[in-house]
Design a protein around this motif. Structure first.
Motif, mmCIF file in Angstrom:
data_model
loop_
_atom_site.group_PDB
_atom_site.id
_atom_site.type_symbol
_atom_site.label_atom_id
_atom_site.label_comp_id
_atom_site.label_asym_id
_atom_site.label_seq_id
_atom_site.Cartn_x
_atom_site.Cartn_y
_atom_site.Cartn_z
ATOM 1 N N LEU B 228 -48.507 -10.419 19.471
ATOM 2 C CA LEU B 228 -48.045 -11.415 20.431
ATOM 3 C C LEU B 228 -46.873 -10.830 21.199
ATOM 4 O O LEU B 228 -46.170 -9.950 20.684
ATOM 5 N N ASN B 229 -46.607 -11.329 22.390
ATOM 6 C CA ASN B 229 -45.375 -10.991 23.091
ATOM 7 C C ASN B 229 -44.192 -11.444 22.218
ATOM 8 O O ASN B 229 -44.241 -12.510 21.604
ATOM 9 N N VAL B 230 -43.119 -10.650 22.164
ATOM 10 C CA VAL B 230 -42.019 -10.947 21.235
ATOM 11 C C VAL B 230 -41.330 -12.279 21.549
ATOM 12 O O VAL B 230 -40.944 -13.007 20.634
ATOM 13 N N SER B 231 -41.223 -12.648 22.834
ATOM 14 C CA SER B 231 -40.538 -13.908 23.129
ATOM 15 C C SER B 231 -41.425 -15.106 22.780
ATOM 16 O O SER B 231 -40.919 -16.172 22.415
ATOM 17 N N VAL B 232 -42.748 -14.924 22.839
ATOM 18 C CA VAL B 232 -43.666 -15.992 22.413
ATOM 19 C C VAL B 232 -43.589 -16.145 20.883
ATOM 20 O O VAL B 232 -43.472 -17.265 20.361
ATOM 21 N N ALA B 233 -43.629 -15.015 20.159
ATOM 22 C CA ALA B 233 -43.521 -15.055 18.697
ATOM 23 C C ALA B 233 -42.198 -15.696 18.281
ATOM 24 O O ALA B 233 -42.144 -16.517 17.360
ATOM 25 N N PHE B 234 -41.127 -15.348 18.987
ATOM 26 C CA PHE B 234 -39.798 -15.911 18.740
ATOM 27 C C PHE B 234 -39.850 -17.441 18.859
ATOM 28 O O PHE B 234 -39.380 -18.164 17.985
ATOM 29 N N GLY B 235 -40.479 -17.932 19.940
ATOM 30 C CA GLY B 235 -40.579 -19.378 20.163
ATOM 31 C C GLY B 235 -41.387 -20.079 19.077
ATOM 32 O O GLY B 235 -40.975 -21.123 18.569
ATOM 33 N N ILE B 236 -42.512 -19.482 18.704
ATOM 34 C CA ILE B 236 -43.373 -20.109 17.696
ATOM 35 C C ILE B 236 -42.654 -20.170 16.338
ATOM 36 O O ILE B 236 -42.670 -21.201 15.663
ATOM 37 N N ILE B 237 -41.989 -19.099 15.978
ATOM 38 C CA ILE B 237 -41.299 -19.056 14.677
ATOM 39 C C ILE B 237 -40.115 -20.043 14.664
ATOM 40 O O ILE B 237 -39.913 -20.785 13.710
#
Lengths: 242, 242
Positions: B228-237
């Motif tokens: 995943l894009n890191v900022s998307v993964a950041f948001g989901i987590i």
């Protein structure tokens, strides 16, 4: 060696006008290009500084100086490919037979659009439906930021208002992602539904908002913040509903 | 009217070298600038085509032609400001007294970094800790993509390895966001913990990975997708742990 005719042709594909005229688009980067080679897309030409990194036996070698003449990016990767567009037939039955369908209303930033395609792919969605005014799927930055997912996810450009009305008539619920809807943490989804995401600055268009069954939101912990980035919100909502 | 001396000074601030020398940085766009004006940052100079959109009585008027000489972007918004950097004192007690602390290991893309700051702000986090090699917080694209959140979230540049070792000695658990960790859907967090996100291409550095207590991941529904894009993964987590 790349000819001046090829350079001119490739540079023309940076604009949508010539992507329509020649029915081709550009992809850059070894991973992205190798994904397209594996896919059903027809890769017409590939150029690479290190040809061994590309899984295609007709890859032509070029220098960094030459690559810089054709790249769409400040820091070009090793390779660039010219790929044929695929014919996409829109069939409403695909939506009617899907549990969840994803719609984008006037997404304009190519980086966001590409990230959304990558995220949809991660969560196992193979189709995305976009409004007519949305950013062109074949924009080099969309292809780049999708990181190869553009070779798998099919993007359908549709008349969003008409299609949503049609599926509503078939009892598919339409949910909009907005900043002031029902929390996704409390939201109970129907058996079958459509999810609509809006433009980066203006959200979902008024005409579309009026026909939605419900709005859903990612709850905020800070009232000073106006909104989330649309691709981040997309990821959070998909993670929650999957 | 903007003087040629001002144009030269503003353009120099696009590079980190001069942001260090002059202790200033640039912000663009009415919303972003108005957020900085509301904050504790000192806004030194503001230029705008339509000065009425900026909540600052010393805003200087300029033409679009002039704005194009100083903007960092292809399509400049209405306004540009020169803002003083703030002194940031790193105090480990802030981490020791927080339930959750957020760390970035060599994040390099300014768009991702800004989106991460915006997302952290949305979820009510007011501090982010980054490794020394991470992208400069004051890069115009970081400020732009944070959409005003850069005026609220404090970014501390630290020696990541040393700080993580120190907080581990104080019994704070360290969790890394990776592609092959324990699913965030099943993950049970400790009372107090640190979350570490890695570089866009290479993930978390090996030296850091070795000292982590656990790796966590956003579960994928498609094995063809690498990440995943890191900022998307950041948001989901963040959405999952909040």
């Amino acid at each position: 060696m790349i000819s001046s005719r090829q350079i001119k042709f490739i540079n023309s594909l940076k604009s949508n006008k010539y992507r329509i005229k020649y029915n081709c688009f550009l992809a850059e980067g070894d991973n992205v290009i190798n994904e397209f080679i594996k896919s059903k897309f027809i890769v017409r030409e590939v150029f690479a500084i290190d040809v061994s990194k590309i899984n295609c036996n007709y890859t032509e070698s070029l220098s960094l100086k030459e690559l810089k003449k054709i790249t769409s990016f400040k820091n070009p990767a090793n390779s660039l490919a010219v790929i044929e567009k695929k014919n996409i037939d829109f069939d409403i039955d695909k939506i009617l037979n899907s549990k969840i369908s994803l719609f984008l209303d006037d997404i304009t930033d190519p980086g966001n659009f590409g990230t959304i395609i990558r995220t949809a792919d991660w969560f196992g969605f193979s189709n995305i439906y976009t409004s007519k005014k949305s950013c062109d799927f074949y924009n080099p930055k969309v292809i780049q930021s999708s990181m190869g997912s553009a070779s798998r996810v099919v993007v359908h450009k549709i008349n969003l208002f008409d299609v949503l009305n049609e599926i509503k008539n078939k009892n598919i619920k339409c949910y909009g992602a907005t900043v002031n809807g029902c929390s996704i943490k409390k939201f109970i989804a129907d058996e079958q539904f459509a999810l609509i995401f809006g433009n980066e600055s203006h959200g979902i268009n008024k005409q579309i908002l009026e026909i939605l069954d419900k709005n859903i939101s990612v709850p905020s912990h800070n009232s000073s913040v106006e909104s989330l980035n649309v691709s981040v919100a997309f990821g959070i909502i998909l993670s929650e509903i999957r």
